[in-house]
Design a protein around this motif. Structure first.
Motif, short mmCIF file in Angstrom:
data_model
loop_
_atom_site.label_atom_id
_atom_site.label_comp_id
_atom_site.label_asym_id
_atom_site.label_seq_id
_atom_site.Cartn_x
_atom_site.Cartn_y
_atom_site.Cartn_z
N LEU A 78 87.60 -45.58 -51.00
CA LEU A 78 89.20 -44.49 -50.60
C LEU A 78 89.24 -45.58 -49.22
CD1 LEU A 78 87.46 -40.87 -49.27
CD2 LEU A 78 89.47 -41.98 -50.95
N ALA A 79 88.60 -46.15 -49.32
CA ALA A 79 89.21 -47.91 -48.09
C ALA A 79 90.21 -48.80 -48.02
CB ALA A 79 87.42 -47.60 -46.64
N HIS A 80 89.07 -48.95 -49.53
CA HIS A 80 89.82 -50.62 -50.35
C HIS A 80 90.21 -50.01 -51.11
CE1 HIS A 80 87.27 -52.43 -47.53
NE2 HIS A 80 86.15 -52.33 -47.91
N GLY A 81 90.45 -48.65 -51.73
CA GLY A 81 91.89 -48.82 -52.81
C GLY A 81 90.67 -47.99 -54.21
N LYS A 82 91.42 -46.99 -55.10
CA LYS A 82 90.20 -46.01 -55.99
C LYS A 82 90.05 -47.18 -56.99
CE LYS A 82 92.22 -42.10 -54.94
NZ LYS A 82 92.96 -40.42 -54.97
N ASP A 83 90.81 -47.92 -56.90
CA ASP A 83 90.91 -48.80 -58.38
C ASP A 83 89.83 -50.29 -58.30
OD1 ASP A 83 91.98 -47.31 -60.05
OD2 ASP A 83 93.40 -48.03 -59.84
N PRO A 91 87.28 -52.01 -56.68
CA PRO A 91 84.69 -52.36 -56.69
C PRO A 91 84.34 -52.24 -55.47
CG PRO A 91 85.50 -53.25 -58.84
CD PRO A 91 86.46 -53.27 -58.11
N ALA A 92 84.01 -51.33 -55.21
CA ALA A 92 83.17 -51.16 -53.76
C ALA A 92 82.22 -50.51 -53.28
CB ALA A 92 84.54 -50.90 -52.63
N GLY A 93 81.08 -50.83 -52.28
CA GLY A 93 79.81 -50.79 -52.03
C GLY A 93 78.57 -51.09 -53.14
N THR A 129 72.71 -61.01 -65.46
CA THR A 129 72.79 -61.16 -64.00
C THR A 129 73.87 -62.50 -64.19
OG1 THR A 129 70.73 -61.31 -63.28
CG2 THR A 129 71.70 -61.85 -62.16
N PRO A 130 74.46 -63.01 -64.82
CA PRO A 130 75.24 -64.86 -64.22
C PRO A 130 76.68 -63.56 -64.59
CG PRO A 130 73.87 -65.55 -66.36
CD PRO A 130 73.95 -63.73 -65.82
N VAL A 131 77.00 -62.65 -65.39
CA VAL A 131 77.80 -61.32 -64.66
C VAL A 131 77.72 -61.72 -63.87
CG1 VAL A 131 79.17 -59.39 -66.62
CG2 VAL A 131 77.81 -61.27 -67.72
N LEU A 132 77.00 -60.20 -63.59
CA LEU A 132 77.29 -59.02 -62.23
C LEU A 132 77.05 -60.49 -61.34
CD1 LEU A 132 73.67 -57.43 -61.95
CD2 LEU A 132 76.71 -56.64 -62.69
N LEU A 133 76.78 -61.55 -60.83
CA LEU A 133 77.00 -62.30 -59.55
C LEU A 133 78.44 -63.40 -59.77
CD1 LEU A 133 73.97 -64.92 -59.57
CD2 LEU A 133 74.16 -62.80 -58.47
N SER A 134 78.91 -63.55 -60.61
CA SER A 134 80.67 -63.28 -61.26
C SER A 134 81.53 -62.49 -60.42
CB SER A 134 80.90 -63.98 -62.69
OG SER A 134 82.23 -63.80 -62.64
N LEU A 135 81.02 -61.08 -61.02
CA LEU A 135 81.99 -60.22 -60.61
C LEU A 135 81.58 -59.94 -59.02
CD1 LEU A 135 81.69 -57.26 -62.77
CD2 LEU A 135 83.04 -58.22 -62.60
N GLY A 136 80.84 -60.73 -58.23
CA GLY A 136 80.43 -60.11 -57.26
C GLY A 136 80.59 -61.25 -55.98
N ARG A 137 81.39 -62.20 -56.69
CA ARG A 137 82.28 -63.59 -56.25
C ARG A 137 83.71 -63.05 -56.67
NH1 ARG A 137 79.13 -66.78 -58.98
NH2 ARG A 137 80.50 -66.90 -60.59
N ARG A 138 83.94 -61.71 -56.89
CA ARG A 138 85.39 -61.90 -58.23
C ARG A 138 85.70 -60.82 -56.25
NH1 ARG A 138 86.80 -59.61 -63.71
NH2 ARG A 138 86.03 -61.51 -63.88
N TYR A 139 84.94 -59.94 -56.28
CA TYR A 139 85.63 -57.68 -55.43
C TYR A 139 84.11 -58.95 -54.45
CZ TYR A 139 87.24 -57.10 -60.17
OH TYR A 139 87.75 -57.03 -61.08
N PRO A 140 84.68 -59.08 -53.19
CA PRO A 140 83.44 -59.05 -51.93
C PRO A 140 83.62 -58.18 -52.07
CG PRO A 140 86.41 -59.64 -51.77
CD PRO A 140 86.76 -59.48 -53.13
N LEU A 148 83.63 -42.00 -63.48
CA LEU A 148 83.39 -43.36 -63.04
C LEU A 148 83.48 -44.22 -61.79
CD1 LEU A 148 81.00 -44.47 -65.25
CD2 LEU A 148 82.30 -46.10 -66.60
N SER A 149 83.50 -45.16 -61.13
CA SER A 149 83.55 -45.58 -60.26
C SER A 149 84.03 -46.94 -60.52
CB SER A 149 82.02 -44.82 -59.11
OG SER A 149 80.61 -45.60 -59.51
N PRO A 150 84.26 -47.30 -59.85
CA PRO A 150 84.76 -48.16 -60.12
C PRO A 150 83.89 -49.48 -60.26
CG PRO A 150 86.65 -47.76 -58.79
CD PRO A 150 85.79 -46.51 -59.07
N LYS A 151 82.52 -49.50 -59.83
CA LYS A 151 81.70 -50.63 -59.41
C LYS A 151 81.21 -50.68 -60.58
CE LYS A 151 77.98 -47.31 -57.76
NZ LYS A 151 78.10 -47.62 -55.62
N ILE A 152 81.33 -49.20 -61.33
CA ILE A 152 80.29 -48.89 -62.94
C ILE A 152 81.18 -49.98 -63.53
CG2 ILE A 152 78.68 -47.82 -64.40
CD1 ILE A 152 78.01 -45.91 -61.95
N ARG A 153 82.52 -49.07 -63.63
CA ARG A 153 83.13 -49.48 -64.51
C ARG A 153 83.57 -50.60 -64.90
NH1 ARG A 153 87.07 -46.58 -63.19
NH2 ARG A 153 88.66 -47.97 -62.57
#
Length: 306
Positions: A86-91, A93-95, A111-122, A282-287
Motif C-alpha cells: 500500500l505504501a509503495h503502490g499495488k503493482d 514489488p515490496a516487502g 539466485t542470479p535472477v532474484l538478485l537482479s530483481l533485488g537491484r531493480r526493486y529497492p 498474487l502479490s507483486p513480489k511473488i508475481r
C-alpha cells in the motif's frame, strides 16, 4: 474475531520467540519487560496453552508454542507485506520475499535472477534458503519455492513447470581405462559407484531397461556424498562412476574429461517446478519473480540444452 489486546499479545509473543528473551522483545517493541510478560501471559490464558517453557536460565517454545509461532509470524509478515504494498503502490514489488531453493540448481540458475530483481526493486527484501529436501511452505512461511523431482504433496499450492533436469551417469576415461567400461547394468556391481545421499540415505540410480521398463539400481560403494558438487569432484578425480546433472558437467562431457556410462539406459530426467500458495490474489513480489523466471527460462531452459 481478534481483539486489539490479543493482537498485541501475538506481536509480543512473536518478538519474544525471535529475540529469545522478554528483555530483547521489550527493547524491540519499545515496551517494558513487565508489559511484554503480561501480554504473553494473557495470550496463553486466552489460548489455554503454554507457549513457553520458562526456567531461570532458559526460555524455550513448547510444541504448541512452536506451531503458534510459525503461523503467527507468517500472519504478521503478511500484514507487513500488505502495508509495504500500500505504501509503495499495488503493482510495485515490496516487502520480504522468502524463497527456498535446491542448492546447486538454485545457486546457479535462480539466485542470479532474484538478485537482479533485488537491484531493480529497492523496496524488495530477499530471504533465500537452500535445502536438499523440500520444506513445508506453509509451516516455514515460504512465499516461493523451486523443487526438482516429483511433487509429494502439493495440496494448497500452485505449481508451474520450469522444464526438466537431465542426468547422466559418467566417469573419467582414466577410471574406465583402468576398470573397464560397463556393457550392462550388471557390470556396475564390479565398479566403484559413488552414491548421492539425502538425509543420510544413498539414492538409487533410475534407468530404463532393454524392455523399456523403469528400474532402480541400488549401488553399494565406498563413497556416499550429500553434495552434488563434491560428488562431481569425486567423479572428476577418477574415484568412480557418479550420476550428475548433465548441465553441471556439460563442459567436461564435451571436452572428454568425463565420459557417459551406459547412456542408452541411464538417461533420466527430473521435473522442475516453481511452487507458491494458491491464492486468488498474487502479490507483486511473488508475481514479478514468476514472470521473470518464465520470461528468461520458460521457452528454452538453458540447462536442457547443455
Amino acid at each position: 474475531m481478534y481483539s486489539v489486546e490479543r493482537f498485541s499479545g501475538v506481536r509480543a509473543f512473536v518478538a519474544v520467540a525471535e529475540c529469545g528473551s522478554f528483555n530483547g522483545a521489550a527493547e524491540l517493541l519499545g515496551l517494558t519487560p513487565s508489559a511484554i510478560s503480561k501480554a504473553v501471559s494473557r495470550l496463553e490464558g486466552s489460548l489455554r496453552v503454554r507457549l513457553f517453557q520458562r526456567t531461570t536460565r532458559r526460555l524455550k517454545l513448547t510444541a504448541d508454542g512452536d506451531l503458534f509461532y510459525r503461523r503467527s509470524a507468517q500472519a504478521l509478515a503478511g500484514l507487513a507485506d500488505a502495508e509495504a504494498e500500500l505504501a509503495h503502490g499495488k503493482d510495485v514489488p515490496a516487502g520480504t520475499l522468502r524463497v527456498d531453493l535446491p542448492i546447486l540448481f538454485g545457486r546457479t540458475w535462480i539466485t542470479p535472477v532474484l538478485l537482479s530483481l533485488g537491484r531493480r526493486y529497492p523496496e524488495l527484501e530477499l530471504d533465500i534458503s537452500f535445502n536438499l529436501q523440500g520444506v513445508d511452505l506453509f509451516a516455514e512461511g515460504i512465499d516461493l519455492a523451486v523443487r526438482i523431482g516429483a511433487l509429494q504433496d502439493s495440496s494448497g499450492l500452485a505449481a508451474r513447470s520450469l522444464g526438466q533436469q537431465h542426468r547422466v551417469l559418467c566417469a573419467t576415461p582414466a577410471y574406465l581405462d583402468m576398470h573397464g567400461r560397463p556393457a550392462s547394468v550388471a557390470d556396475l556391481a564390479n565398479h566403484e559407484c559413488i552414491a548421492e545421499t539425502r538425509r543420510g540415505r544413498p539414492q538409487p540410480w533410475p534407468y530404463v531397461d532393454e524392455a523399456g521398463a523403469a528400474q532402480l539400481f541400488a549401488m553399494k560403494g565406498r563413497f556416499r556424498i550429500g553434495s552434488a558438487e563434491v560428488l562431481a569432484d569425486a567423479a572428476r578425480s577418477s574415484q568412480g562412476i557418479a550420476m550428475l546433472p548433465r548441465w553441471f558437467v556439460a563442459s567436461e562431457l564435451r571436452s572428454g574429461q568425463l565420459e557417459p556410462v551406459l547412456p542408452q539406459l541411464f538417461n533420466t530426467s527430473l521435473p522442475i517446478n516453481v511452487l507458491w500458495a494458491r491464492n486468488r490474489y498474487l502479490s507483486p513480489k511473488i508475481r514479478v519473480v514468476i514472470d521473470e523466471l518464465f520470461r528468461l527460462y520458460g521457452t528454452n531452459p538453458p540447462w536442457e540444452a547443455l
